[in-house]
Scaffold this motif. Structure first.
Motif, PDB file in Angstrom:
ATOM      1  N   UNK A   1     -44.211  20.443  79.697  1.00  9.49           N
ATOM      2  CA  UNK A   1     -45.655  21.167  79.739  1.00  9.49           C
ATOM      3  C   UNK A   1     -45.674  21.627  80.829  1.00  9.49           C
ATOM      4  N   UNK A   2     -46.496  22.796  80.932  1.00  2.50           N
ATOM      5  CA  UNK A   2     -47.080  23.809  82.006  1.00  2.50           C
ATOM      6  C   UNK A   2     -47.829  23.029  82.963  1.00  2.50           C
ATOM      7  N   UNK A   3     -48.695  22.080  82.435  1.00  2.00           N
ATOM      8  CA  UNK A   3     -49.434  21.029  83.532  1.00  2.00           C
ATOM      9  C   UNK A   3     -48.359  20.541  84.321  1.00  2.00           C
TER      10      UNK A   3
ATOM     11  N   UNK B   1     -34.237  23.644  75.409  1.00  2.00           N
ATOM     12  CA  UNK B   1     -34.532  24.504  74.300  1.00  2.00           C
ATOM     13  C   UNK B   1     -35.593  24.173  73.022  1.00  2.00           C
ATOM     14  N   UNK B   2     -35.261  22.646  72.860  1.00  2.00           N
ATOM     15  CA  UNK B   2     -36.226  22.211  72.107  1.00  2.00           C
ATOM     16  C   UNK B   2     -37.708  22.249  72.339  1.00  2.00           C
ATOM     17  N   UNK B   3     -37.871  22.218  73.535  1.00  2.00           N
ATOM     18  CA  UNK B   3     -39.413  22.356  73.955  1.00  2.00           C
ATOM     19  C   UNK B   3     -39.919  23.703  73.909  1.00  2.00           C
ATOM     20  N   UNK B   4     -39.066  24.482  73.765  1.00  2.00           N
ATOM     21  CA  UNK B   4     -39.216  26.092  73.818  1.00  2.00           C
ATOM     22  C   UNK B   4     -39.244  26.527  72.551  1.00  2.00           C
TER      23      UNK B   4
ATOM     24  N   UNK C   1     -45.432  27.120  78.148  1.00  2.00           N
ATOM     25  CA  UNK C   1     -44.102  26.756  78.912  1.00  2.00           C
ATOM     26  C   UNK C   1     -43.351  28.101  78.985  1.00  2.00           C
ATOM     27  N   UNK C   2     -43.277  28.831  77.958  1.00  4.09           N
ATOM     28  CA  UNK C   2     -42.385  30.159  78.010  1.00  4.09           C
ATOM     29  C   UNK C   2     -43.357  31.049  78.974  1.00  4.09           C
TER      30      UNK C   2
ATOM     31  N   UNK D   1     -39.850  37.151  72.655  1.00  6.38           N
ATOM     32  CA  UNK D   1     -40.816  37.042  73.889  1.00  6.38           C
ATOM     33  C   UNK D   1     -40.385  37.838  75.025  1.00  6.38           C
ATOM     34  N   UNK D   2     -39.467  39.009  74.720  1.00  6.29           N
ATOM     35  CA  UNK D   2     -38.963  39.980  75.680  1.00  6.29           C
ATOM     36  C   UNK D   2     -38.383  39.255  77.120  1.00  6.29           C
TER      37      UNK D   2
END
Length: 435
Positions: A244-246, A267-270, A299-300, A352-353
């Motif tokens: 998580x970003x948090x 990779x799976x969380x992304x 997260x990205x 997502x570049x």
């Protein structure tokens, strides 16, 4: 007579700093020459890499190959073949799933000997930090462990116990003295145990219930605690499989306050959400669990801002028989060693570049630097090890069960279409995989 062992001609050479077209010559396992001029010399292997991209071999800092003791789950032979097919040239094997676990020098030697006999890629071993092995940490470091791994919640393995707060503090103090690093599975045992029992008591046994039993708050609580211990003990710390970003935000604030800490995600969380978990079932179960689609995008965003340091697969396989029944009881681990780069290219580069330089940084350069393997590993420079991965960015394929080299050919990514395929993998100039 061959002048070089390998010549790679006309490829796009990618490092963390940029992309340039050129030629690479390899001699005695090392990169001998990088030039824009044609190399008119004989080589044992000569590849025209026109329209292909040459990147440093990936370093997967987080795999569970389970050998010795649980080779019916995976092993060095099948695991390293899978990594090679995914462009990975070096891996770090976690200490808990082998039997005995890697918590003393005897266990280290047994596992290391198996790896030397069977692995086709480079490898290092993590040592374990458990409550009963504080006196073994120095001997493990002297054996050559890449660092130490501890759990703040149950590992799921009976002979690899989670550390309580006192064991963590004592262990981190010792690891700091040894100038090593601690990798941490940061979920709160109190929160996860309480919520798991609550779900079971209420007969809530769905995938959603499992995810609710291991919420982001559990990660936050554990991460805040381990960061305070890292500040107190001055122990270099690596937080694994952040979801998580948090959580990333908490870690980055600690970095700004002088804590020597790095962030790993997988990779799976992304790429996979709770919705995917519900569709695919136990094959997509992991701990911490998959999060929402919104969390994936956040997260990205963290990754693009440079707030994530390392991508590790957390390849944690098991026999199919352990992936059935009650979701709370089925094995929690995703098989992903072979697909890390595919996911990052498809979901990152194409959708997502995210630049190739960033992907190289996360999968090769950063782990090499963090774990003191740079510049031999993690980059493409004259004098560096010739651990190289060559990819065709435009080549598409659908991942099929029969494409997987795992002992158990299961993956949540089966039948997913990817754009970007590994064509060749070299270790010290030796070709170990060709598509």
């Amino acid at each position: 007579m061959y002048v070089y062992d390998v010549i790679l001609q006309n490829g796009f050479i990618v490092t963390e700093k940029g992309i340039s077209k050129g030629n690479i010559a390899v001699k005695n396992g090392k990169i001998s020459k990088i030039t824009t001029s044609e190399i008119n010399k004989l080589a044992e292997i000569h590849i025209d890499a026109s329209n292909l991209y040459i990147i440093p071999g990936l370093i997967d800092s987080h795999v569970h190959f389970n050998e010795p003791g649980r080779t019916d789950w995976e092993g060095f032979k099948s695991g390293s073949k899978s990594l090679a097919a995914g462009g990975v040239t070096t891996f770090f094997d976690m200490p808990l799933n082998s039997s005995p676990p890697t918590i003393n020098k005897e266990a280290f030697y047994e596992k290391n000997d198996a790896g030397k006999r069977k692995s086709i890629t480079n490898f290092h071993l993590w040592g374990g930090l458990v409550p009963e092995n504080l006196e073994n940490l120095e001997e493990l470091l002297n054996c050559g462990v890449i660092g130490f791994k501890a759990f703040m919640s149950s590992s799921g393995i009976k002979d690899f116990q989670a550390c309580n707060d006192v064991a963590l503090l004592k262990g981190m103090e010792k690891i700091a003295q040894l100038k090593s690093i601690l990798a941490v599975h940061a979920e709160s045992q109190s929160i996860t145990a309480y919520l798991t029992e609550k779900m079971k008591t209420d007969n809530k046994l769905s995938i959603a219930a499992y995810c609710h039993s291991r919420p982001i708050e559990s990660e936050i609580e554990a991460v805040e605690r381990i960061l305070s211990y890292a500040l107190l003990t001055k122990c270099k710390t690596h937080i694994v499989h952040v979801t998580s970003s948090k959580v990333v935000s908490k870690i980055n604030k600690a970095k700004q306050n002088g804590v020597d800490v790095s962030v790993e995600t997988c990779p799976h969380y992304l790429s996979l959400s709770i919705k995917d978990f519900e569709e695919k079932g136990a094959i997509a179960k992991c701990a911490p669990p998959l999060r929402s689609e919104a969390e994936i995008e956040l997260l990205w965003d963290c990754l693009k801002r440079g707030e994530i340091d390392v991508i590790g697969s957390d390849h944690s396989p098991s026999p199919q028989s352990m992936k059935v029944g009650n979701i709370f009881e089925s094995w929690g681990g995703i098989s992903g060693a072979q697909t890390t780069l595919n996911v990052l290219l498809e979901e990152g580069y194409w959708k997502r570049n995210v630049s190739l330089e960033t992907i190289v940084k996360l999968t090769a350069t950063n782990p090499a630097k963090r774990f003191q393997l740079y510049p031999e590993k993690g980059t493409i420079k004259v004098g560096s090890d010739a651990d190289l991965t060559i990819i065709d960015l435009d080549k598409t394929f659908v991942l099929k069960k029969e494409n997987l080299f795992y002992k158990h050919q299961q993956s949540p990514f089966i039948n997913k279409e990817f754009r970007g395929q590994v064509m060749y993998t070299f270790i010290s100039g030796n070709l170990i995989y060709q598509a």
